[in-house]
Design a protein around this motif. Structure first.
Motif, PDB file in Angstrom:
ATOM      1  N   LYS A  74       6.409 -11.143  14.693  1.00  0.00           N
ATOM      2  CA  LYS A  74       7.521 -10.670  13.869  1.00  0.00           C
ATOM      3  C   LYS A  74       7.035 -10.512  12.432  1.00  0.00           C
ATOM      4  O   LYS A  74       5.985 -11.028  12.043  1.00  0.00           O
ATOM      5  CB  LYS A  74       8.708 -11.630  13.947  1.00  0.00           C
ATOM      6  CG  LYS A  74       8.437 -13.012  13.369  1.00  0.00           C
ATOM      7  CD  LYS A  74       9.688 -13.889  13.451  1.00  0.00           C
ATOM      8  CE  LYS A  74       9.446 -15.270  12.836  1.00  0.00           C
ATOM      9  NZ  LYS A  74      10.668 -16.109  12.885  1.00  0.00           N
ATOM     10  N   VAL A  75       7.827  -9.791  11.646  1.00  0.00           N
ATOM     11  CA  VAL A  75       7.457  -9.495  10.261  1.00  0.00           C
ATOM     12  C   VAL A  75       8.657  -9.759   9.359  1.00  0.00           C
ATOM     13  O   VAL A  75       9.778  -9.326   9.660  1.00  0.00           O
ATOM     14  CB  VAL A  75       6.994  -8.027  10.102  1.00  0.00           C
ATOM     15  CG1 VAL A  75       6.840  -7.654   8.635  1.00  0.00           C
ATOM     16  CG2 VAL A  75       5.688  -7.801  10.853  1.00  0.00           C
ATOM     17  N   THR A  76       8.405 -10.467   8.263  1.00  0.00           N
ATOM     18  CA  THR A  76       9.436 -10.722   7.253  1.00  0.00           C
ATOM     19  C   THR A  76       9.007 -10.071   5.943  1.00  0.00           C
ATOM     20  O   THR A  76       7.984 -10.469   5.352  1.00  0.00           O
ATOM     21  CB  THR A  76       9.652 -12.228   7.046  1.00  0.00           C
ATOM     22  OG1 THR A  76       9.986 -12.839   8.301  1.00  0.00           O
ATOM     23  CG2 THR A  76      10.766 -12.481   6.049  1.00  0.00           C
ATOM     24  N   VAL A  77       9.737  -9.079   5.501  1.00  0.00           N
ATOM     25  CA  VAL A  77       9.389  -8.358   4.271  1.00  0.00           C
ATOM     26  C   VAL A  77       9.814  -9.180   3.060  1.00  0.00           C
ATOM     27  O   VAL A  77      10.960  -9.634   2.965  1.00  0.00           O
ATOM     28  CB  VAL A  77      10.064  -6.972   4.239  1.00  0.00           C
ATOM     29  CG1 VAL A  77       9.760  -6.264   2.920  1.00  0.00           C
ATOM     30  CG2 VAL A  77       9.594  -6.118   5.415  1.00  0.00           C
ATOM     31  N   GLU A  78       8.874  -9.362   2.115  1.00  0.00           N
ATOM     32  CA  GLU A  78       9.181 -10.070   0.878  1.00  0.00           C
ATOM     33  C   GLU A  78       9.503  -9.085  -0.242  1.00  0.00           C
ATOM     34  O   GLU A  78      10.524  -9.216  -0.928  1.00  0.00           O
ATOM     35  CB  GLU A  78       8.021 -10.980   0.487  1.00  0.00           C
ATOM     36  CG  GLU A  78       7.826 -12.160   1.449  1.00  0.00           C
ATOM     37  CD  GLU A  78       6.838 -13.171   0.914  1.00  0.00           C
ATOM     38  OE1 GLU A  78       5.952 -12.794   0.113  1.00  0.00           O
ATOM     39  OE2 GLU A  78       6.950 -14.351   1.291  1.00  0.00           O
ATOM     40  N   THR A  79       8.637  -8.111  -0.454  1.00  0.00           N
ATOM     41  CA  THR A  79       8.888  -7.085  -1.474  1.00  0.00           C
ATOM     42  C   THR A  79       8.436  -5.735  -0.935  1.00  0.00           C
ATOM     43  O   THR A  79       7.463  -5.647  -0.174  1.00  0.00           O
ATOM     44  CB  THR A  79       8.134  -7.378  -2.783  1.00  0.00           C
ATOM     45  OG1 THR A  79       6.726  -7.409  -2.527  1.00  0.00           O
ATOM     46  CG2 THR A  79       8.566  -8.706  -3.380  1.00  0.00           C
ATOM     47  N   MET A  80       9.143  -4.687  -1.351  1.00  0.00           N
ATOM     48  CA  MET A  80       8.764  -3.331  -0.969  1.00  0.00           C
ATOM     49  C   MET A  80       9.133  -2.379  -2.110  1.00  0.00           C
ATOM     50  O   MET A  80      10.296  -2.304  -2.518  1.00  0.00           O
ATOM     51  CB  MET A  80       9.468  -2.896   0.310  1.00  0.00           C
ATOM     52  CG  MET A  80       9.123  -1.455   0.733  1.00  0.00           C
ATOM     53  SD  MET A  80      10.067  -0.872   2.179  1.00  0.00           S
ATOM     54  CE  MET A  80       9.337  -1.865   3.475  1.00  0.00           C
TER      55      MET A  80
END
Length: 215
Positions: A74-80
């Motif tokens: 799984k992936v957890t986005v912190e900043t984009m």
């Protein structure tokens, strides 16, 4: 004529001497011993067959070493951060990728540090280190890896980024190869190098992972 009295006598042994109780007991003892030897021989043969079957099953299951599977779970986005203008299109992304190493073997899998590469349209846009660890027998090891990727390595010849960002998506490809050994019963070690190839599709609007496929 008077009938003669007839007497019936038991047959004498072949040697002409009657068989004593001691000889009869000796013969019975020998017969019992013979039966016991046959019984023990049957037990030994049955045990040998059973042992052969057990060894065969053990060789086909426990000792059969398979390649572990490495994936992004799984992936957890912190900043984009993204930009899409007429002059240029760019992105800057930081996220936590949970790397899973599934070990279906009956021995643990110990692997060294490995590099996980991220590419956009075949161009390297970031790297991360999968730390060395050990996946226990018949279990899945989970590792959280911090990843930072950006478009600084992309050139004006890289096509598709502006179009993708206009569609509110960003597609990245991730590749990695682990190098380690499966250890069975502390006496047998076999090298195994599973590979990972995952496609991650991010939703730019929601700043989250939209789709993830690994093979």
């Amino acid at each position: 004529m008077a009938e003669k009295d007839q007497q019936v006598h038991p047959l004498a042994p072949a040697n002409g001497h009657p068989r004593s109780d001691e000889e009869s007991a000796s013969l019975q003892s020998k017969e019992l011993k013979r039966k016991k030897r046959i019984k023990y021989a049957v037990y030994i043969a049955a045990f040998a067959v059973f042992q052969t079957v057990v060894i065969l099953i053990f060789a086909l299951t426990v000792m059969r070493v398979k390649n572990p599977k490495v994936r992004i779970g799984k992936v957890t986005v912190e900043t984009m951060e993204t930009s899409n203008t007429e002059a240029t299109a760019s992105f800057n992304l930081r996220f936590i990728a949970q790397v899973t190493v599934k070990n279906t073997n009956f021995g643990h899998y110990k692997f060294d540090n490995a590099t996980m590469s991220f590419l956009y349209d075949g161009v390297m846009v970031g790297e991360a280190i999968i730390p060395k660890a050990r996946a226990r027998a018949r279990s899945t090891k989970k590792l959280d890896v911090t990843v930072e990727v950006n478009s600084s390595a992309l050139t004006s010849t890289t096509t598709g980024l502006g179009s993708e960002l206009s569609s509110s998506v960003l597609t990245l490809n991730s590749q990695a190869k682990l190098r380690g050994k499966v250890e069975l019963m502390k006496v047998m070690k076999k090298k195994k190098s599973p590979e990972m190839n995952c496609t991650l599709i991010f939703n730019v609007s929601t700043r989250s992972l939209q789709d993830l496929k690994c093979k």
